[in-house]
Each structure stands twice: as C-alpha cells, then as structure tokens.
Design a protein around this motif. Structure first.
Motif, PDB file in Angstrom:
ATOM      1  N   VAL A  87      31.194  37.400  36.062  1.00 46.92           N
ATOM      2  CA  VAL A  87      32.363  36.974  36.831  1.00 46.92           C
ATOM      3  C   VAL A  87      31.961  36.579  38.245  1.00 46.92           C
ATOM      4  CG1 VAL A  87      34.575  37.691  37.809  1.00 46.92           C
ATOM      5  CG2 VAL A  87      33.963  38.384  35.481  1.00 46.92           C
ATOM      6  N   PHE A  90      31.306  33.039  39.217  1.00 49.98           N
ATOM      7  CA  PHE A  90      32.416  32.099  39.351  1.00 49.98           C
ATOM      8  C   PHE A  90      33.095  32.206  40.715  1.00 49.98           C
ATOM      9  CE2 PHE A  90      31.793  32.308  34.818  1.00 49.98           C
ATOM     10  CZ  PHE A  90      32.093  31.030  34.383  1.00 49.98           C
ATOM     11  N   LYS A 169      41.415  32.244  43.607  1.00 48.67           N
ATOM     12  CA  LYS A 169      41.233  32.809  42.272  1.00 48.67           C
ATOM     13  C   LYS A 169      41.845  34.199  42.174  1.00 48.67           C
ATOM     14  CE  LYS A 169      37.008  30.180  42.090  1.00 48.67           C
ATOM     15  NZ  LYS A 169      35.656  30.122  42.620  1.00 48.67           N
ATOM     16  N   ILE A 171      41.258  37.550  39.613  1.00 48.27           N
ATOM     17  CA  ILE A 171      40.427  38.130  38.550  1.00 48.27           C
ATOM     18  C   ILE A 171      41.212  39.275  37.926  1.00 48.27           C
ATOM     19  CG2 ILE A 171      38.174  39.061  37.949  1.00 48.27           C
ATOM     20  CD1 ILE A 171      38.003  36.396  39.453  1.00 48.27           C
ATOM     21  N   GLN A 203      43.626  29.631  40.357  1.00 40.88           N
ATOM     22  CA  GLN A 203      42.887  29.747  39.101  1.00 40.88           C
ATOM     23  C   GLN A 203      42.960  31.181  38.584  1.00 40.88           C
ATOM     24  OE1 GLN A 203      38.458  29.340  39.142  1.00 40.88           O
ATOM     25  NE2 GLN A 203      38.819  27.586  37.799  1.00 40.88           N
ATOM     26  N   ILE A 205      41.356  33.934  36.185  1.00 35.78           N
ATOM     27  CA  ILE A 205      40.153  34.330  35.464  1.00 35.78           C
ATOM     28  C   ILE A 205      40.392  35.708  34.855  1.00 35.78           C
ATOM     29  CG2 ILE A 205      37.687  34.839  35.627  1.00 35.78           C
ATOM     30  CD1 ILE A 205      37.569  33.001  38.070  1.00 35.78           C
ATOM     31  N   VAL A 207      38.816  38.857  32.599  1.00 35.22           N
ATOM     32  CA  VAL A 207      37.566  39.453  32.147  1.00 35.22           C
ATOM     33  C   VAL A 207      37.886  40.667  31.285  1.00 35.22           C
ATOM     34  CG1 VAL A 207      37.382  40.765  34.321  1.00 35.22           C
ATOM     35  CG2 VAL A 207      35.361  40.464  32.858  1.00 35.22           C
ATOM     36  N   ASP A 228      42.757  30.226  32.738  1.00 33.59           N
ATOM     37  CA  ASP A 228      41.846  29.123  33.025  1.00 33.59           C
ATOM     38  C   ASP A 228      40.430  29.424  32.547  1.00 33.59           C
ATOM     39  OD1 ASP A 228      43.635  27.306  34.525  1.00 33.59           O
ATOM     40  OD2 ASP A 228      43.719  28.972  35.948  1.00 33.59           O
ATOM     41  N   ILE A 229      39.955  30.634  32.820  1.00 36.96           N
ATOM     42  CA  ILE A 229      38.604  31.050  32.432  1.00 36.96           C
ATOM     43  C   ILE A 229      38.670  32.432  31.809  1.00 36.96           C
ATOM     44  CG2 ILE A 229      36.265  31.584  33.230  1.00 36.96           C
ATOM     45  CD1 ILE A 229      36.718  29.654  35.561  1.00 36.96           C
ATOM     46  N   ILE A 231      36.138  35.504  30.455  1.00 41.83           N
ATOM     47  CA  ILE A 231      34.765  36.004  30.427  1.00 41.83           C
ATOM     48  C   ILE A 231      34.741  37.271  29.589  1.00 41.83           C
ATOM     49  CG2 ILE A 231      32.837  36.850  31.821  1.00 41.83           C
ATOM     50  CD1 ILE A 231      34.016  35.134  34.120  1.00 41.83           C
ATOM     51  N   THR A 249      40.982  26.490  27.559  1.00 43.64           N
ATOM     52  CA  THR A 249      40.510  27.608  28.365  1.00 43.64           C
ATOM     53  C   THR A 249      38.992  27.643  28.308  1.00 43.64           C
ATOM     54  OG1 THR A 249      42.507  28.908  27.920  1.00 43.64           O
ATOM     55  CG2 THR A 249      40.546  30.125  28.630  1.00 43.64           C
ATOM     56  N   HIS A 252      33.465  31.942  28.654  1.00 47.47           N
ATOM     57  CA  HIS A 252      32.078  32.274  28.993  1.00 47.47           C
ATOM     58  C   HIS A 252      31.723  33.573  28.278  1.00 47.47           C
ATOM     59  CE1 HIS A 252      28.433  32.289  31.469  1.00 47.47           C
ATOM     60  NE2 HIS A 252      28.586  33.607  31.519  1.00 47.47           N
TER      61      HIS A 252
END
Length: 257
Positions: A87, A90, A169, A171, A203, A205, A207, A228-229, A231, A249, A252
């Motif tokens: 993470v 990013f 962002k 998280i 954004q 993210i 995890v 968006d992302i 992980i 999406t 990672h």
C-alpha cells in the motif's frame, strides 16, 4: 424501545452467541409481534447474517466475529506486513491521506517513514502512535468518541471535521468483503465514518488479506464498484478478480508466502 436497526443488530448478536433463536422467544424479549420478528429474520437471512429455520433462525457461518485490536495483531500478521508495504507504494510524497483504523492499516503507517511532506489524518489511536515518530509526516487525528475495542474514534464530530480538508487518498481496511454486500464492518458508527472518509477523498484504496473475502459483517460501507484500487494477497478467489475486471478496479496482488 429499540429502533429496527438496533433490534436486528441485537438479533444477529444473540443468534451468534446462542447458535439458534426462536421467533416466540425474540418476540417476548423485544416485546413486539411475531410478525415483525419473522420479517426481521427474513431480511437478515437475505443479507446472509443469519440462516432462517423453521420457527426461528440459526447462526450464519459467513458472519465474521469481531476481534479486538490485540487479537487482530495475531491474525495473518506476516501477510499484513507485506500488504502494508504494498500500500505504501501507492502513496506519493506530498499526498494528503486518510488512513483508517485497524491492524492492517497500522502496517501501512509503519511503512511511511521514508515518505516526504505527507499529511495523514486517522481515526485510529494506534495509527497516530505509529506515525508520531516520522519527521516528514504531519499527523492529524479526527477526534470524536474512542471505541476501545478497535482503538478508533467515531461520531458526528469525527465526520464533520473531514469536510474541512481535501484528501488525495483514503486507505480502508475491512472486516468482510462480499460480492453482494460489498465491504463491511461490525460497528455502525464506524461504517458511517468510513463512508464519510470515502466521500472526502479523490481515490479509494482498500487493503485486506484474502481471509476476508466471502465474509460479511453487519454494516455495509460501500459497494465493490466504488473501489479504485484493491490490494490483497494471492488467496483472493477468482470470482472476485473477474468482478473487479468488470468494474475497472485496479487489483494489486501480493504473493503471500
């Protein structure tokens, strides 16, 4: 008298604790009609939070148990450290970041020591403590009421303060991630705060280690197409990979060894 949400929350907790409940017992306990209880059980069954049975309900094996921060530290710790490092890649120098409470996000915080000129706001007391020693990181705490089990702040004050900032962002850690329910957590005020975090960041993210896939907690935060992302580790089920390809999406995957 409890609201509908509060009553259903209590029904789920009781079902998990006892293994099974009956319509008559619940109606007597909450002093409401059996018709209302049956409706509650039917709705909770649709969400996968209990399993409807004749005359009542039984516990759902898909509903996650909430662990304390101390217990979470022991769960999949090695994978969480790998995810935290992933993470951190990013997050760019100069970013303004919202960092959710939790033990996986605590690992993220521990990997930010070499970043420059970043600002991190968090609702996690453990997160703030981890970041406190980093010279090039400005740390902001949301404030609000502290929930000791999760070491996180929540409430209207915590949500209102987000509106004064613009974040690049957010998280987010999760307690459950499900194809139908999206990402979820155990405590409604924290779910509300997480949604406010997402509303105030460019954004999103997420995890999570792969053990959280296919599991649900009681309170939904947002649907999967809003991420968006993502992980995670290599244990992610294929059906989730296929869904995220459709929603564009970015996934990672860390090779968990």
């Amino acid at each position: 008298m409890l609201s509908t949400i509060e009553r259903r929350h209590e029904i789920v907790l009781r079902t998990q604790k006892l293994g099974n409940v009956s319509v008559k017992e619940l109606a007597a306990e909450f002093d409401i009609s059996t018709v209302t209880i049956r409706h509650d059980l039917n709705e909770l069954n649709k969400l996968g939070l209990i399993v409807r049975s004749r005359g009542g309900a039984v516990a759902s094996t898909r509903l996650t148990k909430e662990l304390s921060v101390k217990e979470k530290h022991k769960e999949n710790h090695k994978i969480k450290k790998q995810l935290g490092a992933a993470v951190a890649q990013f997050i760019n120098d100069g970013d303004a970041v919202l960092l959710d409470s939790g033990t996986t996000t605590e690992e993220v915080a521990g990997c930010l020591g070499k970043h420059k000129d970043i600002i991190v706001m968090t609702n996690g007391l453990n997160i703030a403590n981890e970041l406190a020693g980093f010279e090039n990181c400005d740390v902001l705490i949301t404030g609000g009421q502290l929930r000791k089990k999760s070491m996180s702040f929540y409430g209207s004050h915590a949500e209102d303060i987000l509106n004064d900032y613009n974040f690049n962002k957010v998280i987010l850690g999760v307690d459950g991630i499900d194809l139908k329910s999206g990402i979820s957590t155990h405590y409604e005020p924290e779910a509300s705060f997480n949604r406010a975090m997402c509303d105030n960041a460019d954004q999103i993210i997420v995890v999570t280690d792969s053990s959280k896939f296919g599991r649900r907690s009681l309170h939904s935060i947002l649907q999967l197409n809003a991420i968006d992302i993502l992980i995670t580790d290599s244990g992610i089920p294929q059906e989730f990979i296929e869904l995220f390809e459709k929603t564009n999406t970015q996934v990672h995957i860390v090779d968990a060894k």
